[in-house]
Design a protein around this motif. Structure first.
Motif, short mmCIF file in Angstrom:
data_model
loop_
_atom_site.label_atom_id
_atom_site.label_comp_id
_atom_site.label_asym_id
_atom_site.label_seq_id
_atom_site.Cartn_x
_atom_site.Cartn_y
_atom_site.Cartn_z
N ALA A 165 53.17 25.95 56.01
CA ALA A 165 52.87 24.54 56.14
C ALA A 165 53.33 23.76 54.92
N LEU A 166 53.45 24.43 53.77
CA LEU A 166 53.88 23.74 52.57
C LEU A 166 55.39 23.83 52.37
N GLY A 167 56.10 24.29 53.36
CA GLY A 167 57.54 24.40 53.22
C GLY A 167 57.93 25.54 52.32
N LEU A 168 57.16 26.61 52.32
CA LEU A 168 57.45 27.75 51.48
C LEU A 168 58.12 28.85 52.27
N GLN A 169 59.16 29.38 51.74
CA GLN A 169 59.79 30.56 52.32
C GLN A 169 59.41 31.73 51.41
N ASP A 170 60.39 32.26 50.73
CA ASP A 170 60.14 33.36 49.81
C ASP A 170 59.83 32.85 48.41
N GLY A 171 59.85 31.56 48.22
CA GLY A 171 59.63 30.98 46.90
C GLY A 171 60.92 30.94 46.11
N PRO A 172 60.86 30.30 44.96
CA PRO A 172 62.06 30.17 44.14
C PRO A 172 62.59 31.51 43.67
N ASP A 173 63.90 31.62 43.62
CA ASP A 173 64.55 32.82 43.09
C ASP A 173 64.58 32.69 41.57
N ARG A 174 63.91 33.60 40.89
CA ARG A 174 63.78 33.52 39.44
C ARG A 174 65.14 33.61 38.74
N ALA A 175 66.05 34.42 39.26
CA ALA A 175 67.37 34.53 38.64
C ALA A 175 68.11 33.20 38.70
N THR A 176 68.00 32.50 39.83
CA THR A 176 68.62 31.18 39.95
C THR A 176 67.98 30.23 38.96
N ALA A 177 66.67 30.28 38.85
CA ALA A 177 65.95 29.37 37.96
C ALA A 177 66.32 29.59 36.49
N ILE A 178 66.57 30.82 36.13
CA ILE A 178 66.86 31.16 34.74
C ILE A 178 68.34 31.00 34.41
N SER A 179 69.16 30.75 35.40
CA SER A 179 70.61 30.74 35.24
C SER A 179 71.10 29.84 34.13
N GLY A 180 70.44 28.71 33.91
CA GLY A 180 70.88 27.80 32.86
C GLY A 180 72.01 26.88 33.26
N ASP A 181 72.43 26.94 34.52
CA ASP A 181 73.51 26.06 35.01
C ASP A 181 72.86 24.88 35.72
N GLY A 182 72.75 23.76 35.01
CA GLY A 182 72.05 22.60 35.53
C GLY A 182 72.60 22.06 36.83
N ALA A 183 73.92 21.98 36.94
CA ALA A 183 74.53 21.45 38.17
C ALA A 183 74.26 22.38 39.35
N ALA A 184 74.35 23.69 39.12
CA ALA A 184 74.07 24.65 40.19
C ALA A 184 72.60 24.59 40.59
N LEU A 185 71.73 24.38 39.61
CA LEU A 185 70.30 24.25 39.91
C LEU A 185 70.05 23.04 40.81
N LEU A 186 70.72 21.92 40.52
CA LEU A 186 70.54 20.74 41.35
C LEU A 186 71.08 20.99 42.76
#
Length: 96
Positions: free
Chosen positions: A1-22
């Motif tokens: 109901a909250l629009g949750l799937q598997d949740g954020p991918d931690r590797a993506t979050a830690i990537s440090g690539d701001g444009a890719a994160l957006l």
């Protein structure tokens, strides 16, 4: 109901690539090119904003608006607070 799937991918979050994160945040928000996942959209957008990527604030605002409109506002607000804390941990500590 909250629009949750598997949740954020931690590797993506830690990537440090701001444009890719957006890009990942927008995909997670819209469901185009990725499963719709508001938690992932919010976390990635917070980190993209920390990187100074233009447009990240709009994704953050969209997710926060969805939270205010949600039938389960309290749970949504708690999720966003937890994600804010996670974003700070990743930003300041590299996710460790």
């Amino acid at each position: 109901a909250l629009g949750l799937q598997d949740g954020p991918d931690r590797a993506t979050a830690i990537s440090g690539d701001g444009a890719a994160l957006l890009d990942s945040a927008r995909a997670a928000l819209s469901g185009l090119g990725a499963p719709r996942d508001y938690a992932a959209a919010y976390l990635y957008a917070l980190l993209a904003e920390a990187h100074g990527v233009p447009g990240a604030g709009a994704v953050i605002a969209d997710v926060e608006t969805l939270g205010r409109l949600s039938a389960d506002r309290d749970a949504f607000a708690e999720m966003l607070a937890d994600l804010g804390a996670e974003a700070r941990e990743i930003w300041f500590d590299g996710g460790e």
